[in-house]
Design a protein around this motif. Structure first.
Motif, PDB file in Angstrom:
ATOM      1  N   ARG A   1      -4.591 -18.367 -30.788  1.00 23.36           N
ATOM      2  CA  ARG A   1      -3.392 -19.239 -30.722  1.00 23.36           C
ATOM      3  C   ARG A   1      -3.662 -20.495 -31.055  1.00 23.36           C
ATOM      4  O   ARG A   1      -2.868 -21.230 -31.366  1.00 23.36           O
TER       5      ARG A   1
ATOM      6  N   ASN B   1      -1.884 -17.183 -35.249  1.00 22.45           N
ATOM      7  CA  ASN B   1      -0.861 -17.581 -33.944  1.00 22.45           C
ATOM      8  C   ASN B   1      -0.143 -16.701 -33.670  1.00 22.45           C
ATOM      9  O   ASN B   1       0.259 -16.668 -32.606  1.00 22.45           O
TER      10      ASN B   1
ATOM     11  N   ALA C   1      -1.270 -13.383 -31.816  1.00 25.36           N
ATOM     12  CA  ALA C   1      -1.793 -13.642 -30.557  1.00 25.36           C
ATOM     13  C   ALA C   1      -0.501 -14.015 -29.905  1.00 25.36           C
ATOM     14  O   ALA C   1      -0.441 -13.353 -28.634  1.00 25.36           O
ATOM     15  N   TRP C   2       0.507 -14.771 -30.217  1.00 26.20           N
ATOM     16  CA  TRP C   2       1.591 -15.114 -29.274  1.00 26.20           C
ATOM     17  C   TRP C   2       2.451 -13.693 -29.100  1.00 26.20           C
ATOM     18  O   TRP C   2       3.013 -13.677 -27.883  1.00 26.20           O
TER      19      TRP C   2
ATOM     20  N   GLU D   1      -3.848 -17.413 -21.944  1.00 24.16           N
ATOM     21  CA  GLU D   1      -3.073 -18.710 -21.682  1.00 24.16           C
ATOM     22  C   GLU D   1      -3.909 -19.705 -20.879  1.00 24.16           C
ATOM     23  O   GLU D   1      -3.776 -20.952 -21.056  1.00 24.16           O
TER      24      GLU D   1
ATOM     25  N   ARG E   1      -6.697 -21.211 -23.346  1.00 28.70           N
ATOM     26  CA  ARG E   1      -6.013 -22.337 -24.194  1.00 28.70           C
ATOM     27  C   ARG E   1      -5.408 -23.416 -23.410  1.00 28.70           C
ATOM     28  O   ARG E   1      -5.676 -24.704 -24.115  1.00 28.70           O
TER      29      ARG E   1
END
Length: 317
Positions: free
Chosen positions: A92, A100, A103-104, A172, A175
């Motif tokens: 991400r 990106n 993964a999202w 998350e 991140r």
């Protein structure tokens, strides 16, 4: 000429310190203790709770076997979700739009699906696909083929389901921890000329851990309680074992209390581990700060001595 004292004679020589009083706080404490006493009395002295049944089953070998399965699922799910979630978090944060986006999409999907739905789909995966093959897509090249029913059993299905869902939340959290580090730290780490993986592990990650740890341990505790969902797979973990026993004995409440207390023990131990890890990190940060300040103090203490020596050796007029 006489001088008079400026201090009035009626002012006492000593000051009396009066402690601050908080009547509302005291009243609230008494009310809370009163309510707690009522709850304890109603639970401890109500015979319908059947505490003798609770004591008989609490350390029963069958219950302990289910507890061991719950702890094993929690441990394996935590390790795999941290590894996979860390990779998702790095994807991400990657500058590659493909990584990106993938993964999202993964995080969006598995944060949207309930855990019980994922477990049921995985448990019926052999109905959708008879075999699992490893090879190159859209070609006939295959390096191996396995019967799905032999790959995804009860335990493996539970581990895969817990990992798939939990890693989305863990990604998350990780991140967010990396984004919480000041951007100047990234620039300073890049200026050192270190490889990117070493900059991440040695400089960025220790600072991000302060943000990651509280939320991360909260997710581990949620995972320990979420293992109760694998009862839909008829796997003999703690909650399913308790269900089987009270369906046979009809002693529902005391056996549910057995499970509740064991879950309280698990979460309490995890909370204690979180407290110890946070204290260790805080101690290491203080130690590193002291080590960084001590060379500066040493140099500042030497500067006056150097100036004195220079003055002593300066040539006269």
């Amino acid at each position: 000429m006489t001088t008079s004292s400026n201090t009035p004679s009626n002012v006492p020589s000593t000051i009396k310190v009066v402690p601050a009083r908080y009547p509302l706080r005291t009243l609230g404490a008494f009310v809370a203790l009163f309510v707690l006493a009522i709850v304890v009395q109603s639970v401890a002295f109500n015979p319908r709770w059947e505490w003798s049944v609770f004591a008989r089953w609490f350390f029963d070998p069958v219950i302990l076997e289910g507890l061991a399965q719950t702890l094993l699922l929690t441990l394996i799910g935590t390790v795999l979700s941290v590894i996979f979630g860390g990779l998702l978090a790095l994807a991400r944060l990657s500058s590659s739009w493909l990584l990106n986006s993938l993964a999202w999409g993964y995080i969006w999907l598995f944060r949207s699906l309930p855990l019980i739905v994922v477990l049921i789909i995985l448990y019926n995966f052999s109905y959708l696909y008879d075999t699992l093959s490893v090879g190159i897509p859209f070609t006939q090249i295959s390096w191996g083929s396995y019967q799905t029913i032999n790959v995804l059993g009860q335990f493996s299905t539970a581990v895969v389901g817990l990992t798939l869902v939990q890693s989305a939340y863990t990604a998350e959290i990780i991140r967010g921890g990396f984004l919480g580090v000041d951007h100047g730290q990234y620039e300073a780490a890049a200026a050192l000329g270190l490889p990117s993986w070493r900059r991440t592990v040695r400089i960025i990650l220790p600072q991000a851990l302060r943000t990651i740890l509280p939320s991360g341990f909260n997710e581990i505790i949620s995972l320990a309680k979420g293992t109760a969902m694998v009862y839909v797979l008829a796997m003999p973990e703690l909650f399913y074992t308790i269900q089987m026993i009270y369906n046979r004995t009809q002693e529902v409440i005391p056996l549910l209390m057995v499970g509740a207390v064991w879950y309280l023990v698990i979460t309490s131990v995890l909370s204690l581990i979180q407290h110890l890890v946070e204290r260790w990190l805080a101690r290491s940060e203080r130690r590193s700060a002291i080590n960084q300040q001590s060379p500066a103090r040493h140099l500042s203490s030497r500067q006056p001595a150097l100036q004195t020596q220079e003055a002593a050796h300066a040539p006269g007029p």
